[in-house]
Scaffold this active site. Structure first.
Site, PDB file in Angstrom:
ATOM      1  CG  ASP A  58      13.521  21.165  31.716  1.00 48.12           C
ATOM      2  OD1 ASP A  58      13.400  20.228  32.545  1.00 48.12           O
ATOM      3  OD2 ASP A  58      13.485  22.310  32.335  1.00 48.12           O
ATOM      4  CB  THR A  91       9.884  19.213  35.992  1.00 50.34           C
ATOM      5  OG1 THR A  91      11.358  19.206  35.093  1.00 50.34           O
ATOM      6  CG2 THR A  91      10.937  19.994  37.052  1.00 50.34           C
ATOM      7  CB  THR A  92       9.776  15.227  32.269  1.00 49.45           C
ATOM      8  OG1 THR A  92       9.936  16.172  32.199  1.00 49.45           O
ATOM      9  CG2 THR A  92       8.240  14.414  31.465  1.00 49.45           C
ATOM     10  CG  ASP A 382      18.236  21.961  34.992  1.00 51.96           C
ATOM     11  OD1 ASP A 382      18.175  23.101  35.794  1.00 51.96           O
ATOM     12  OD2 ASP A 382      18.185  21.907  33.603  1.00 51.96           O
TER      13      ASP A 382
HETATM   14  P1  ADP Z   1      12.895  14.614  34.621  1.00 48.77           P
HETATM   15  O1  ADP Z   1      12.283  15.685  33.117  1.00 48.77           O
HETATM   16  O2  ADP Z   1      11.939  13.451  35.261  1.00 48.77           O
HETATM   17  O3  ADP Z   1      13.849  14.353  34.740  1.00 48.77           O
HETATM   18  P2  ADP Z   1      14.313  13.452  32.014  1.00 48.77           P
HETATM   19  O4  ADP Z   1      14.298  13.742  31.175  1.00 48.77           O
HETATM   20  O5  ADP Z   1      15.496  14.350  32.834  1.00 48.77           O
HETATM   21  O6  ADP Z   1      13.512  13.472  32.763  1.00 48.77           O
HETATM   22  O7  ADP Z   1      14.389  11.788  32.789  1.00 48.77           O
HETATM   23  C1  ADP Z   1      14.824  11.383  33.976  1.00 48.77           C
HETATM   24  C2  ADP Z   1      14.696   9.527  33.061  1.00 48.77           C
HETATM   25  O8  ADP Z   1      15.255   8.847  32.919  1.00 48.77           O
HETATM   26  C3  ADP Z   1      14.770   9.271  34.826  1.00 48.77           C
HETATM   27  O9  ADP Z   1      13.694   7.896  35.409  1.00 48.77           O
HETATM   28  C4  ADP Z   1      15.959   8.771  34.703  1.00 48.77           C
HETATM   29  O10 ADP Z   1      16.380   7.495  35.504  1.00 48.77           O
HETATM   30  C5  ADP Z   1      16.219   8.333  33.303  1.00 48.77           C
HETATM   31  N1  ADP Z   1      17.734   8.209  33.174  1.00 48.77           N
HETATM   32  C6  ADP Z   1      18.436   9.172  33.309  1.00 48.77           C
HETATM   33  N2  ADP Z   1      19.585   8.140  32.183  1.00 48.77           N
HETATM   34  C7  ADP Z   1      19.166   7.366  31.789  1.00 48.77           C
HETATM   35  C8  ADP Z   1      20.009   5.882  30.836  1.00 48.77           C
HETATM   36  N3  ADP Z   1      21.308   6.577  30.633  1.00 48.77           N
HETATM   37  N4  ADP Z   1      18.997   5.141  31.141  1.00 48.77           N
HETATM   38  C9  ADP Z   1      17.415   4.760  30.921  1.00 48.77           C
HETATM   39  N5  ADP Z   1      17.354   5.788  31.938  1.00 48.77           N
HETATM   40  C10 ADP Z   1      18.181   6.872  32.298  1.00 48.77           C
END
Ligand code: ADP
Ligand code: MG
Length: 538
Positions: A58, A91-92, A382
């Site tokens: 996270d 957040t990332t 979350d």
């Molecule tokens: P954040 O802290 O920004 O939420 P995450 O590590 O949760 O970071 O990653 C979020 C990103 O991953 C988003 O851009 C989301 O659309 C993408 N994402 C989530 N699941 C998938 C998937 N199955 N395939 C491709 N991208 C995905």
């Protein structure tokens, strides 16, 4: 020219040098979390002073835990924390986009574009971006909403746990939904959590009402009370001790005995006052003396002692009772109503479940061990945050970089129509958004440049504008990610873009940095990247 005395102990950097160093800090920070982005992102192992460990992917947890002193890096961390508060997700992305906006700005500065022109261009792009994201968003149905909550857990728990927690988060959000003064409210703080170790995380459940890990004050007390009155006391039912610096000289043992009896009868008066108010369930934050709970037992009052104050607050919300500080204040109006107050066992631990007219829900977070159950509970938080937003605003976007690529394509068209050097900044903004699909591809072991080119081309060829086409990280090709179940709330993506713009613009406006102490360290690899970018200190 002599420096003002107040600046004697400071190191000062100005203009381009300051900007370059600030951007280096932002990139170093983004480099620390970029590899966690997306479902294929890697975890970070965090170690604190006392040797405790936490494995997480996270972004905001990594950043808030790291002891970062660079003021510009702190600005980005604040942007990430703000994103966490606003949307519980993204957040990332917020940090990674902000750093990319800054990196691209630096290239423009090197070409002679003034930072304030870049800020103006970024602002135009941001406004355009908000409108465009709204225009490609769609109303999700119930299934879509659960899918979006599950997407928000990508990379966080196993697939089975993600699915279970997404369902539970939606259920909990539904339980605490209500209308206050005509506005629709979903308050996640009305959802409490208890940890129960011993069964797999997928056996976690939501109970309507409030569940507390509490046993009755006396094992013979009534187990179940229905449709009756509850009182909450932030105090104790115990003999009042003499306070202060009083010296007491008893002339005979009778005096002491009389005093004791007086104390007990006062205590029993308190208990009678509780009964007289029609109370059948009583929770107190302090102790209940033996004499008092024996009398409570006779009066068939179900009582709980040592209930923490914050639980009393939750009970107040659930039952409509007011938390009192003294029995003297007990009146019918201060009491609440329980539809059900049940004392029972979960596993081999005593629990108290309360259902009232007010909305409340409790997660029973399970896991085979403490750590897993705790992790289940954190992931649920979350998911619940996202679910609560979605019950208020059902608009969704397709994730996996699809919306970012679409937005970048739109902004490039906007740039073409914009006169002046701001045009360059809008293009730089569009490029920066593509960091999301690039990082997702990179973390999945794909070539980021090819992946981005493929998605852009596939979107351009699509008849409907292609806003749903993104990179499928397993199929490794452009795919309709909406169908693949990668959905994200509009209310998560919008603030990542606007928060990142705000943070980047704030950094671009700085042209004078006064350091009180030593400069923060820039890691060697980032320094090397910077040197490669050119624009050495002048
Ligand atoms: P954040 O802290 O920004 O939420 P995450 O590590 O949760 O970071 O990653 C979020 C990103 O991953 C988003 O851009 C989301 O659309 C993408 N994402 C989530 N699941 C998938 C998937 N199955 N395939 C491709 N991208 C995905
Ligand atoms: Mg996320």
């Amino acid at each position: 020219m002599a420096e003002a005395p107040v600046l004697e102990d400071t190191e000062r950097t100005t203009g381009r040098v300051a900007l370059r160093k600030n951007i280096a800090a932002a990139m170093a920070l983004s480099g620390a979390v970029r590899s966690t982005l997306g479902p294929k992102g890697l975890d970070k192992l965090l170690l604190d002073d006392e040797g405790r460990t936490l494995v997480t992917n996270d972004g905001v947890t990594v950043l808030e835990t790291a002891r970062v002193e660079h003021p510009v890096a702190r600005m980005l961390i604040d942007a990430s924390s703000a994103q966490d508060r606003a949307a519980r997700d993204g957040t990332t992305s917020a940090v990674v986009i902000a750093a990319e906006l800054l990196r691209n700005a630096w290239h423009l500065v090197l070409q002679g574009v003034h930072p304030s022109t870049i800020v103006r261009g970024y602002r135009i792009a941001e406004i355009e971006a908000m409108t465009h994201l709204e225009s490609i968003a769609f109303e999700g149905n119930e299934d879509d909403l659960v899918t979006a909550v599950r997407s928000s857990l990508a990379g966080k728990a196993s697939r089975g746990v993600q699915t279970r927690l997404a369902d539970l988060a939606m259920e909990a959000a539904r339980c605490v939904e209500r209308t206050v003064d005509g506005t629709h409210e979903v308050d996640p703080t009305r959802v409490s959590k208890i940890i129960a170790v011993g069964r797999p995380a997928t056996d976690s459940e939501i109970v309507e009402g409030l569940v507390l890990q509490k046993r009755r004050a006396h094992p013979e007390m009534i187990r179940l009370v229905e449709n009756d009155t509850i009182a909450l006391l932030d105090g104790a039912l115990e003999r009042r001790n003499m306070r202060g610096d009083v010296t007491f000289q008893a002339t005979s043992p009778d005096v002491l005995e009389a005093l004791r009896r007086r104390e007990i009868s006062r205590l029993l008066e308190d208990v009678e006052a509780v009964a007289a108010a029609g109370v059948k369930v009583l929770a107190v934050s302090g102790a209940i003396d033996d004499e008092a709970h024996r009398r409570l037992l006779d009066l068939e009052i179900q009582a709980f002692r040592r209930v923490p104050s914050n639980d009393l607050d939750l009970l107040a919300l659930a039952t409509g009772a007011t938390v009192l500080h003294h029995v003297d204040a007990l009146r019918a109006e201060a009491c609440g109503t329980v539809l059900e107050s049940r004392s029972h066992l979960i596993g081999d631990l005593h629990h108290w479940t309360v259902r009232g007219e007010g909305t409340a829900a409790t997660l029973i977070a399970r896991g085979s061990g403490d750590e897993i159950a705790e992790e289940t509970s954190r992931c649920f938080d979350d998911a619940l945050g996202v679910a609560a937003h979605l019950r208020k605003d059902r608009r969704l976007l397709v994730g996996g970089g699809a919306s970012h690529v679409h937005l970048a394509r739109h902004l490039r068209r906007v740039a073409e129509a914009t006169p002046g050097r701001e045009q360059l900044a809008i293009e730089a903004f569009a490029d920066a958004l593509e960091v999301i699909p690039r990082a997702l591809a990179e973390n999945a072991g794909l070539d980021p440049i090819d992946a981005l080119l493929d998605v852009t081309a596939a979107q351009a060829e699509a008849d409907d504008g292609g806003a749903r086409i993104g990179l499928h990280l397993d199929k490794r090709e452009p795919t309709d990610l909406g169908e693949a179940g990668v959905l994200e709330p509009l209310s998560v993506i919008k603030p990542t873009v606007s928060g990142a713009t705000e943070a980047a613009c704030a950094v671009l406006r700085i042209d004078d940095v006064l350091w009180a102490r030593l400069e923060a360290q820039i890691p060697d690899d980032i320094q090397a990247q910077l040197d490669a970018m050119g624009g050495q200190d002048d």
